[in-house]
Design a protein around this motif. Structure first.
Motif, PDB file in Angstrom:
ATOM      1  N   LEU A 108       0.432   9.591  -5.259  1.00  0.00           N
ATOM      2  CA  LEU A 108       0.763   8.531  -6.215  1.00  0.00           C
ATOM      3  C   LEU A 108       0.191   8.787  -7.602  1.00  0.00           C
ATOM      4  O   LEU A 108       0.033   7.866  -8.406  1.00  0.00           O
ATOM      5  CB  LEU A 108       0.280   7.181  -5.684  1.00  0.00           C
ATOM      6  N   ARG A 205      -4.366   3.102  -7.437  1.00  0.00           N
ATOM      7  CA  ARG A 205      -3.266   3.515  -6.565  1.00  0.00           C
ATOM      8  C   ARG A 205      -3.316   5.005  -6.224  1.00  0.00           C
ATOM      9  O   ARG A 205      -2.668   5.449  -5.280  1.00  0.00           O
ATOM     10  CB  ARG A 205      -1.917   3.198  -7.229  1.00  0.00           C
ATOM     11  N   ARG A 217      -1.000   2.876   4.762  1.00  0.00           N
ATOM     12  CA  ARG A 217      -0.965   2.194   3.465  1.00  0.00           C
ATOM     13  C   ARG A 217       0.088   2.808   2.552  1.00  0.00           C
ATOM     14  O   ARG A 217       0.861   2.091   1.898  1.00  0.00           O
ATOM     15  CB  ARG A 217      -2.344   2.289   2.813  1.00  0.00           C
ATOM     16  N   PHE A 218       0.145   4.142   2.532  1.00  0.00           N
ATOM     17  CA  PHE A 218       1.135   4.812   1.687  1.00  0.00           C
ATOM     18  C   PHE A 218       2.558   4.503   2.150  1.00  0.00           C
ATOM     19  O   PHE A 218       3.454   4.234   1.338  1.00  0.00           O
ATOM     20  CB  PHE A 218       0.898   6.330   1.698  1.00  0.00           C
ATOM     21  N   CYS A 219       2.760   4.518   3.474  1.00  0.00           N
ATOM     22  CA  CYS A 219       4.086   4.207   4.015  1.00  0.00           C
ATOM     23  C   CYS A 219       4.522   2.794   3.630  1.00  0.00           C
ATOM     24  O   CYS A 219       5.687   2.579   3.252  1.00  0.00           O
ATOM     25  CB  CYS A 219       4.089   4.367   5.529  1.00  0.00           C
ATOM     26  N   MET A 220       3.595   1.853   3.687  1.00  0.00           N
ATOM     27  CA  MET A 220       3.907   0.488   3.315  1.00  0.00           C
ATOM     28  C   MET A 220       4.263   0.389   1.834  1.00  0.00           C
ATOM     29  O   MET A 220       5.204  -0.329   1.459  1.00  0.00           O
ATOM     30  CB  MET A 220       2.714  -0.428   3.638  1.00  0.00           C
ATOM     31  N   MET A 221       3.555   1.117   0.995  1.00  0.00           N
ATOM     32  CA  MET A 221       3.846   1.094  -0.439  1.00  0.00           C
ATOM     33  C   MET A 221       5.217   1.683  -0.724  1.00  0.00           C
ATOM     34  O   MET A 221       5.936   1.203  -1.610  1.00  0.00           O
ATOM     35  CB  MET A 221       2.764   1.862  -1.200  1.00  0.00           C
ATOM     36  N   MET A 222       5.600   2.705   0.020  1.00  0.00           N
ATOM     37  CA  MET A 222       6.933   3.299  -0.185  1.00  0.00           C
ATOM     38  C   MET A 222       8.035   2.347   0.298  1.00  0.00           C
ATOM     39  O   MET A 222       9.125   2.325  -0.272  1.00  0.00           O
ATOM     40  CB  MET A 222       7.009   4.640   0.563  1.00  0.00           C
ATOM     41  N   GLU A 223       7.737   1.597   1.325  1.00  0.00           N
ATOM     42  CA  GLU A 223       8.727   0.611   1.800  1.00  0.00           C
ATOM     43  C   GLU A 223       8.935  -0.479   0.761  1.00  0.00           C
ATOM     44  O   GLU A 223      10.034  -0.999   0.593  1.00  0.00           O
ATOM     45  CB  GLU A 223       8.263   0.008   3.125  1.00  0.00           C
ATOM     46  N   GLU A 224       7.841  -0.835   0.057  1.00  0.00           N
ATOM     47  CA  GLU A 224       7.944  -1.864  -0.954  1.00  0.00           C
ATOM     48  C   GLU A 224       8.715  -1.412  -2.183  1.00  0.00           C
ATOM     49  O   GLU A 224       9.293  -2.203  -2.900  1.00  0.00           O
ATOM     50  CB  GLU A 224       6.535  -2.307  -1.374  1.00  0.00           C
TER      51      GLU A 224
END
Length: 224
Positions: A108, A205, A217-224
């Motif tokens: 990021l 970030r 956490r990274f996967c969740m941020m990419m989903e968002e």
């Protein structure tokens, strides 16, 4: 000239994955490619050298941006990997060129942070992004608090880290052959050599994927 060294030779044992973390796909894209895209798009970066084991070369070459320069062999530790890359690029750089070191597992990173580090390095001899500490900091041994530390003077370092090439190359060569194996942070050789290294404001970030929780956490941020 500003040359980036992307470190992708780690095996990621703390993640307990069958694949090094930087090559795990998130939303159909290997983690390493997220940061490679940023370096490719940043107009402050002229070329990119990647430290990676040969078994992952084809995966990286599938990305193959226009600034890709070549591969370097991973070393026994992080700093030796950096040194291998420094040796591989030394015939193509001038003394005052800037080398930017980044971890493939920090996907990021932003163009803004890259630019900030490069600009600060040009005015000093190096630049490191860092975050100030928010919590009370203790020094302790044997599960006992020995003293309090001033959090106003303590920072958590990040990457990318930028250095003037000839100064940084010399700082690393001073640590050969054995001392370099005890180095854990890119800025350590520069500090030990007395280089003028500036601290710049880091980015919350811009975390490094080290544990399973980091990956989630990274996967969740990419989903968002």
């Amino acid at each position: 000239m500003n040359i980036a060294i992307i470190l992708a030779g780690g095996v990621g044992t703390r993640l307990e994955s069958s694949m090094p973390k930087q090559y795990i796909e998130v939303k159909g894209k290997p983690i390493i490619c997220y940061c490679l895209d940023v370096f490719e798009q940043c107009d402050k970066i002229d070329s990119i050298q990647i430290v990676a084991d040969q078994k992952w070369h084809d995966l990286i070459l599938h990305w193959r941006g226009s600034k890709f320069r070549g591969f370097s062999k991973p070393g026994r530790n992080r700093q030796l990997s950096i040194y291998h890359a420094l040796r591989d690029i030394r015939h193509d750089v001038k003394a005052q060129d800037i080398v930017i070191i980044h971890d493939a597992a920090r996907p990021l990173v932003t163009e803004k942070l890259l630019t900030t580090c490069i600009t600060a390095c040009a005015q000093h001899e190096g630049a490191v992004p860092a975050l100030s500490m928010k919590d009370t900091i203790y020094f302790g041994e044997s599960n006992k608090i020995e003293s309090l530390l001033s959090r106003e003077k303590i920072y958590a370092g990040q990457a990318p880290e930028a250095f003037i090439f000839d100064k940084y190359m010399e700082a690393n060569e001073r640590l050969l052959p054995d001392q370099i194996e005890s180095i854990s942070g890119s800025a350590e050789p520069a500090v030990l050599a007395g280089m003028d290294v500036a601290l710049v404001t880091g980015d919350e970030r811009n975390f490094k994927i080290t544990t399973r929780e980091d990956l989630e956490r990274f996967c969740m941020m990419m989903e968002e």
